[in-house]
Design an enzyme around this catalytic site. Structure first.
Site, PDB file in Angstrom:
ATOM      1  N   SER A 610       0.837  -1.199   0.000  1.00 48.46           N
ATOM      2  CA  SER A 610       0.000   0.000   0.000  1.00 48.46           C
ATOM      3  C   SER A 610       0.881   1.262   0.000  1.00 48.46           C
ATOM      4  CB  SER A 610      -0.954  -0.045   1.195  1.00 48.46           C
ATOM      5  OG  SER A 610      -1.979   0.896   1.068  1.00 48.46           O
ATOM      6  N   ASP A 684      -8.885  -4.642  -6.586  1.00 53.03           N
ATOM      7  CA  ASP A 684      -8.632  -3.757  -5.438  1.00 53.03           C
ATOM      8  C   ASP A 684      -9.574  -2.553  -5.529  1.00 53.03           C
ATOM      9  OD1 ASP A 684      -7.614  -2.070  -3.464  1.00 53.03           O
ATOM     10  OD2 ASP A 684      -5.542  -2.650  -3.841  1.00 53.03           O
ATOM     11  N   HIS A 718      -7.488  -5.487  -1.648  1.00 51.78           N
ATOM     12  CA  HIS A 718      -6.270  -4.807  -1.203  1.00 51.78           C
ATOM     13  C   HIS A 718      -5.347  -5.724  -0.399  1.00 51.78           C
ATOM     14  CE1 HIS A 718      -3.823  -1.305  -0.633  1.00 51.78           C
ATOM     15  NE2 HIS A 718      -3.889  -1.396   0.681  1.00 51.78           N
TER      16      HIS A 718
END
Length: 752
Positions: A610, A684, A718
């Site tokens: 991330s 995602d 994610h």
């Protein structure tokens, strides 16, 4: 969806040991278990079961099962296999000891709606009223009528009252229910649902929302609110939905509601006092009875912990100033003015006083535990603190006098070897006041190499009795070496990191190792806060399925969580000097492990997930002398695709154009000359992290001839969940490190 494979029940015996395990039995082999929930009296356990069988779609559906805690025997709640959970937004709750309220798939549901081959017309969105509607760029929103019909199809549930005798009774009519909460006295249920019109501009959490009070036998009492779609919440920290929010039951009352309403229309940019008001009201108020004001807040409401009419703790916070306040409120005494217990900067973790320990009531709710001392009429509460110190976290329990504000530390974790935290009070239900000399605390205790075990800590002697004996989850790494290291950035900011070395490593014999640097930047408003130590050197080295620590088995050194503080003091915001501070922090960490002689400067790889992936791309572009290759998982590489803010940046693209451009790794793709592996979930849907971020960044790298690889994981969001994808991520990462770090075969030499 993650699942359990079995349930074991142990009794806690009078001598603080665990009795023999009673295994829950009766469900099919290979059952996948979810939503495990005790009945209020602790005599039964409810859970869902699904069994995946090829060519049998119905086997994948979730059914509710009930287990007897005394015998361990389990059976389906309903004989009919057609009553199945709809677990999109909820599952079930215990209404009382013999009844559950269950989200089920409506019996009227048939096949999913089919999309017509010929469109009905163009897709149109309009803002002809010139409304200012700003939102973070979100993927996977509803786009047309077909999406709306699919959303209705999968989310619509029929609430069912299920009794332990197997009977089922429909509760209300099918709707898109999102939450149900029984009142403590088991007479009412608070029910939240969504309804049309839906929005194509915001996620479903901001759709039209209705909150109602029902009786537990299925009769509508009243509607509390019916909120329109929240499409205009400003993109600014502490901005909220307008109208009633945080609606719930007071845990210390039979059936009293509380909620919060913003006085600034939910806009954190508006200066107003008060900013939030907390209201309370009975479930069925008398005619003309108005809601009572519990408290007025100048910051944004965060939470409330209930005790009784003499005590409730209300927390408020404000992001821009990092301020957090805790108020002591007397809900039953209007004449007693609320007073501030704690007022501090939440970035200053050393000042964290801890949170009140809760006790379970006879109705199954949790309230603040009151503690009494022998021959002392004062009332105390227990503050359970994480214990941030310059030496690392040392958790504690403080006996806090709510009248004088004085504290007495009655326990803290061992500083030398162990990391121990207070988990919960061990006490019978319905205890009003607890005598300090009879106090029992459930704690979790671990060390660098010993997995977490649970203990019972008993007063007055503070005798500790271990009640679990879990095996080490990865014995081949049981003797890994772990150290919390401290060093300084060139601007004087103190930094920390956790250095892991493989089992049996001897620096004098083995010399410097290849090293994996795995990090995540954090924003701060002061150097003092940024330099504070977070974490403990004595915590067990736990691993997630895609943890960087896996590569200790490949004889890598791993520098996990090195501090990457991005600081903005005074009028400066953190991102005004992002790249400079990022590189400076990385340089300090690399120099430290090289100075120690444990890392080979030519074989240091950088990686992160991330914001850590975003960091990785920047470091390969701006600090190629530090790293030989990089692994970027689920990152964001073009900040102009989120023009109304990202991470903690609240300025828009038009207000801080240079910041957005400079902070977009895609604009520096021509500078990346070291090998970079990009991994991303193919679906995602986290704000600003849709797969196009990875695809366009990879295209930019290819366009400049960069040694790069893009891996899109099917069906993943994610955080990666599927076994096949998790194993593939490990393989891809291992291959990359072996080829471009361990073997050092990339173009040009790694390191300085």
């Amino acid at each position: 969806m993650p699942f359990f494979t079995g349930i074991g029940i142990h009794r806690l015996l009078p001598d603080d040991s665990l009795g023999p395990e009673k295994e829950v039995h009766g469900y099919p082999d290979g059952a996948k278990i979810n939503f495990v929930s005790w009945s209020p009296d602790g005599k039964r356990i409810a859970f869902s079961v699904r069994v995946d069988e090829e060519d049998n779609v119905s086997s994948c559906k979730l059914r509710v099962w009930i287990a007897d805690a005394e015998t361990g025997e389990a059976k389906p709640l309903f004989e009919s296999p057609d009553i199945c959970l709809n677990a999109v937004f909820g599952s079930f709750v215990w209404v009382n000891n013999s009844t559950l309220l269950i989200f089920t798939i409506p019996s009227s549901r048939r096949d999913p709606p089919k999309k017509t081959m010929v469109p009905l017309g163009p897709k149109i969105q309009s803002n002809e009223q010139k409304n200012i509607i700003i939102s973070r760029m979100t993927d996977n929103l509803l786009k047309d009528e077909y999406d709306e019909s699919l959303f209705d199809y999968y989310t619509t549930a029929q609430l069912v009252l299920g009794s332990l005798d197997g009977t089922a009774k429909d509760f209300g009519t099918p709707a898109v229910y999102t939450a149900v909460e029984p009142s403590p006295d088991q007479k009412y249920v608070l029910i939240t649902s969504m309804h049309r019109p839906y929005s194509y501009k915001v996620p479903c959490a901001r759709f039209s929302q209705k909150v109602q009070v029902w009786t537990t036998d299925g009769k509508l009492v009243r509607e509390l609110c019916d909120l329109p779609p929240a499409e205009d919440i400003p993109v600014c920290y502490n901005s909220v939905r307008e109208g009633m929010r945080s609606i719930s039951w007071r845990a210390d009352k039979p059936s009293t509601l509380y909620w919060v309403e913003a006085q600034d229309r939910g806009d954190a940019n508006v200066e107003v006092s008060p900013r939030d008001i907390i209201y309370t009201q009975p479930a069925e108020p008398a005619e003309g009875e108005k809601p009572e004001i519990l408290h007025k807040l100048d910051l944004r409401f965060r939470s409330v912990s209930w005790c009784d009419d003499s005590l409730a703790l209300v927390n408020e916070t404000w992001y821009k100033t990092s301020q957090t306040r805790t108020w002591l409120v007397c809900p039953g005494s209007k004449d007693v003015a609320p007073r501030v217990l704690f007022d501090r900067v939440f970035e200053n973790v050393y000042s964290d006083p801890g949170s009140p320990m809760m006790t379970r009531t006879s109705t199954g709710t949790n309230v603040i535990a009151k503690i009494k001392k022998e021959n002392d009429e004062q009332i105390y509460i227990l503050l359970n603190g994480r214990g941030f110190t310059p030496e690392g976290n040392i958790p504690f329990l403080d006996l806090f006098d709510i009248n004088t504000g004085s504290k007495e530390r009655i326990w803290e974790s061992n500083r030398e070897k162990y990391f121990e935290t207070a988990v919960a009070l061990v006490f019978g239900q319905g205890e009003e006041d607890i005598n300090l000399n009879q106090l029992k605390i459930l704690t979790s205790k671990e060390s660098k190499t010993e997995i977490t075990q649970y203990h019972i800590l008993s007063w007055p002697l503070k005798k500790s009795s271990q009640i679990t004996n879990f095996p080490h989850p990865y014995p081949t790494l049981a003797s890994l070496q772990k150290e919390m290291i401290k060093y300084q950035r060139k601007d004087g900011v103190p930094l920390t990191a956790t250095l892991y070395l493989p089992p049996g490593y001897d620096q004098s014999k083995d010399g410097p190792l290849p090293c994996l640097f795995w990090a995540y930047p954090e924003d701060y408003k002061s150097k003092d806060a940024a330099g504070q130590v977070r974490g403990s050197p004595n915590e067990f080295s736990g691993m997630t399925p895609t943890s960087s620590l896996i590569f200790l088995a490949r004889r890598f050194a791993v520098l996990a969580g090195p501090s990457i503080p991005i600081i903005g003091e005074g009028d400066k915001l953190p991102n005004d000097r992002f790249v400079e501070q990022l590189v400076s922090s990385a340089e300090a960490a690399v120099e430290e492990v090289v100075r120690r002689g444990v890392a080979d400067p030519s074989r240091i790889a950088v990686g992160g997930h991330s914001y850590g992936a975003f960091m990785t791309a920047h470091l390969l572009a701006h600090a190629p002398h530090l790293f030989c290759c990089g692994i970027a998982r689920s990152g964001s590489y073009n900040k102009t695709l989120t023009p109304f803010g990202f991470q903690t940046e609240f300025r828009t693209l038009w207000e801080a154009t240079n910041v957005y451009i400079e902070m977009s790794p895609i604009t520096h793709a021509n500078k990346i000359k070291k090998p970079i592996l990009i991994i991303h979930g193919e679906v995602d849907d986290k704000v600003g992290l849709f797969p196009m971020q990875a695809e366009r960044f990879f295209d930019a790298l290819k366009g400049h001839g960069a040694l790069s690889r893009l891996v899109l994981l099917p069906f993943e969001h994610h955080v990666y969940a599927a076994r096949e994808n998790v194993m593939h991520v490990i393989w891809e990462t291992d291959r990359w490190l072996q080829k471009y770090c361990l073997s050092n075969t990339s173009d040009g030499k790694c390191g300085a």
